[in-house]
Write a protein that holds these residues in place. Sequence first.
Motif, PDB file in Angstrom:
ATOM      1  N   GLU A 132      74.423 -64.481 -16.723  1.00 22.61           N
ATOM      2  CA  GLU A 132      74.730 -65.080 -15.430  1.00 22.61           C
ATOM      3  C   GLU A 132      74.126 -64.251 -14.297  1.00 22.61           C
ATOM      4  O   GLU A 132      73.544 -64.787 -13.341  1.00 22.61           O
ATOM      5  CB  GLU A 132      76.248 -65.162 -15.265  1.00 22.61           C
ATOM      6  CG  GLU A 132      76.727 -65.601 -13.896  1.00 22.61           C
ATOM      7  CD  GLU A 132      76.591 -67.085 -13.639  1.00 22.61           C
ATOM      8  OE1 GLU A 132      76.604 -67.468 -12.453  1.00 22.61           O
ATOM      9  OE2 GLU A 132      76.457 -67.847 -14.606  1.00 22.61           O
ATOM     10  N   SER A 133      74.245 -62.927 -14.399  1.00 23.90           N
ATOM     11  CA  SER A 133      73.691 -62.035 -13.390  1.00 23.90           C
ATOM     12  C   SER A 133      72.181 -62.178 -13.289  1.00 23.90           C
ATOM     13  O   SER A 133      71.607 -62.250 -12.195  1.00 23.90           O
ATOM     14  CB  SER A 133      74.068 -60.587 -13.731  1.00 23.90           C
ATOM     15  OG  SER A 133      73.512 -59.683 -12.807  1.00 23.90           O
ATOM     16  N   ARG A 136      71.218 -65.460 -11.570  1.00 24.74           N
ATOM     17  CA  ARG A 136      71.367 -65.401 -10.120  1.00 24.74           C
ATOM     18  C   ARG A 136      70.283 -64.518  -9.495  1.00 24.74           C
ATOM     19  O   ARG A 136      69.805 -64.788  -8.391  1.00 24.74           O
ATOM     20  CB  ARG A 136      72.763 -64.909  -9.750  1.00 24.74           C
ATOM     21  CG  ARG A 136      73.829 -65.979 -10.002  1.00 24.74           C
ATOM     22  CD  ARG A 136      75.192 -65.602  -9.446  1.00 24.74           C
ATOM     23  NE  ARG A 136      75.942 -64.726 -10.332  1.00 24.74           N
ATOM     24  CZ  ARG A 136      76.234 -63.465 -10.102  1.00 24.74           C
ATOM     25  NH1 ARG A 136      75.814 -62.883  -8.989  1.00 24.74           N
ATOM     26  NH2 ARG A 136      76.935 -62.754 -10.965  1.00 24.74           N
ATOM     27  N   ASP A 189      74.691 -62.392  -4.966  1.00 22.46           N
ATOM     28  CA  ASP A 189      76.144 -62.579  -4.960  1.00 22.46           C
ATOM     29  C   ASP A 189      76.601 -63.753  -4.101  1.00 22.46           C
ATOM     30  O   ASP A 189      77.798 -63.948  -3.898  1.00 22.46           O
ATOM     31  CB  ASP A 189      76.825 -61.303  -4.457  1.00 22.46           C
ATOM     32  CG  ASP A 189      76.644 -60.140  -5.419  1.00 22.46           C
ATOM     33  OD1 ASP A 189      76.613 -60.391  -6.634  1.00 22.46           O
ATOM     34  OD2 ASP A 189      76.512 -58.991  -4.955  1.00 22.46           O
ATOM     35  N   SER A 190      75.653 -64.533  -3.627  1.00 26.03           N
ATOM     36  CA  SER A 190      75.993 -65.612  -2.699  1.00 26.03           C
ATOM     37  C   SER A 190      76.538 -66.849  -3.403  1.00 26.03           C
ATOM     38  O   SER A 190      76.316 -67.073  -4.595  1.00 26.03           O
ATOM     39  CB  SER A 190      74.752 -66.007  -1.890  1.00 26.03           C
ATOM     40  OG  SER A 190      73.802 -66.662  -2.722  1.00 26.03           O
ATOM     41  N   ALA A 191      77.238 -67.663  -2.618  1.00 23.28           N
ATOM     42  CA  ALA A 191      77.747 -68.941  -3.134  1.00 23.28           C
ATOM     43  C   ALA A 191      76.596 -69.852  -3.521  1.00 23.28           C
ATOM     44  O   ALA A 191      76.692 -70.629  -4.486  1.00 23.28           O
ATOM     45  CB  ALA A 191      78.618 -69.612  -2.068  1.00 23.28           C
ATOM     46  N   LYS A 194      75.373 -68.967  -7.060  1.00 21.32           N
ATOM     47  CA  LYS A 194      76.340 -69.403  -8.059  1.00 21.32           C
ATOM     48  C   LYS A 194      76.314 -70.915  -8.245  1.00 21.32           C
ATOM     49  O   LYS A 194      76.370 -71.421  -9.364  1.00 21.32           O
ATOM     50  CB  LYS A 194      77.739 -68.927  -7.672  1.00 21.32           C
ATOM     51  CG  LYS A 194      77.895 -67.408  -7.711  1.00 21.32           C
ATOM     52  CD  LYS A 194      79.225 -66.941  -7.130  1.00 21.32           C
ATOM     53  CE  LYS A 194      79.290 -65.420  -7.082  1.00 21.32           C
ATOM     54  NZ  LYS A 194      80.519 -64.925  -6.438  1.00 21.32           N
ATOM     55  N   VAL A 197      72.974 -72.024 -10.092  1.00 18.85           N
ATOM     56  CA  VAL A 197      73.011 -71.718 -11.524  1.00 18.85           C
ATOM     57  C   VAL A 197      73.969 -72.664 -12.244  1.00 18.85           C
ATOM     58  O   VAL A 197      73.670 -73.185 -13.326  1.00 18.85           O
ATOM     59  CB  VAL A 197      73.409 -70.252 -11.764  1.00 18.85           C
ATOM     60  CG1 VAL A 197      73.671 -69.994 -13.247  1.00 18.85           C
ATOM     61  CG2 VAL A 197      72.312 -69.316 -11.247  1.00 18.85           C
ATOM     62  N   LYS A 198      75.103 -72.915 -11.628  1.00 22.55           N
ATOM     63  CA  LYS A 198      76.087 -73.821 -12.231  1.00 22.55           C
ATOM     64  C   LYS A 198      75.522 -75.230 -12.378  1.00 22.55           C
ATOM     65  O   LYS A 198      75.741 -75.899 -13.399  1.00 22.55           O
ATOM     66  CB  LYS A 198      77.356 -73.856 -11.378  1.00 22.55           C
ATOM     67  CG  LYS A 198      78.464 -74.719 -11.981  1.00 22.55           C
ATOM     68  CD  LYS A 198      79.719 -74.689 -11.108  1.00 22.55           C
ATOM     69  CE  LYS A 198      80.828 -75.555 -11.728  1.00 22.55           C
ATOM     70  NZ  LYS A 198      82.039 -75.554 -10.856  1.00 22.55           N
TER      71      LYS A 198
END
Length: 253
Positions: A132-133, A136, A189-191, A194, A197-198
């Motif tokens: 996940e990291s 992003r 680390d931003s919305a 996330k 990626v989702k």
Amino acid sequence: MPKNNNKKKNIAIGAGVALAALLLGAASYSATRPDESSSVTAKEESPADVSADPQAGVYPELAELARRDAKDPLAQGRKDAPVVLIEYADFKCGYCGKFARDTEPDLVKKYVEDGTLRIEWRNFPIFGADSESAARGAWAAGQQGRFWQFHAAAYAEGSKEKGFGGDRLKELARKAGVKDVGRFSDDVDSAGAKAAVKKDQEEAYGLGATSTPSFLVNGRPISGAQPDEVFDQAIEQAAKAAKSSGASGAGDK
């Protein structure tokens, strides 16, 4: 109304998802686990079946998943290319790395550079927090126009073994030529990262993909880092079919 058109498109795609899930499952290529040796080769799995019939195994509904956004930093090639290869992949996946190092560069030279092919990347992290990291991080690099350089650095031999923690992502960003590493870290680390990626991840799961890498070539599912000739044949058949139909890939996007 645009809303109704989107609804119709979603219904059309949904009609082909079950078929794609069966195909991806039948040809499913076991994703490389983080602790597996990179010496494992594609011979352990059956190659994808690409028929001599250009339309065999092709689901037009799935071709609609191509975004063809000229401003998409996670894509390369003309937005109106006759063939779109969508790749669902994970930076912790050894077979994804094999495809990135051994096959993709040749596809770019043979088909992207002459306008035949467009490659659209989808982040599909399936190996936990590190995956996940990395996903992003790749998206964040793309915000500064360095996605493909980050992609190359992250898939370099021995790279995934070093992990994708915060400091490691910054190191990869610098290798990729990202100019503003501070902004990069904020973007990771931003919305927005996330959510992006989702979105990709849910698209892949919606197709029934359970392993990486998984591909769609103009609506033809292919699973795994298959031999070069599998991709060459699929791309050339798709280009031939597009030429025969006289279809334009550009659409209204």
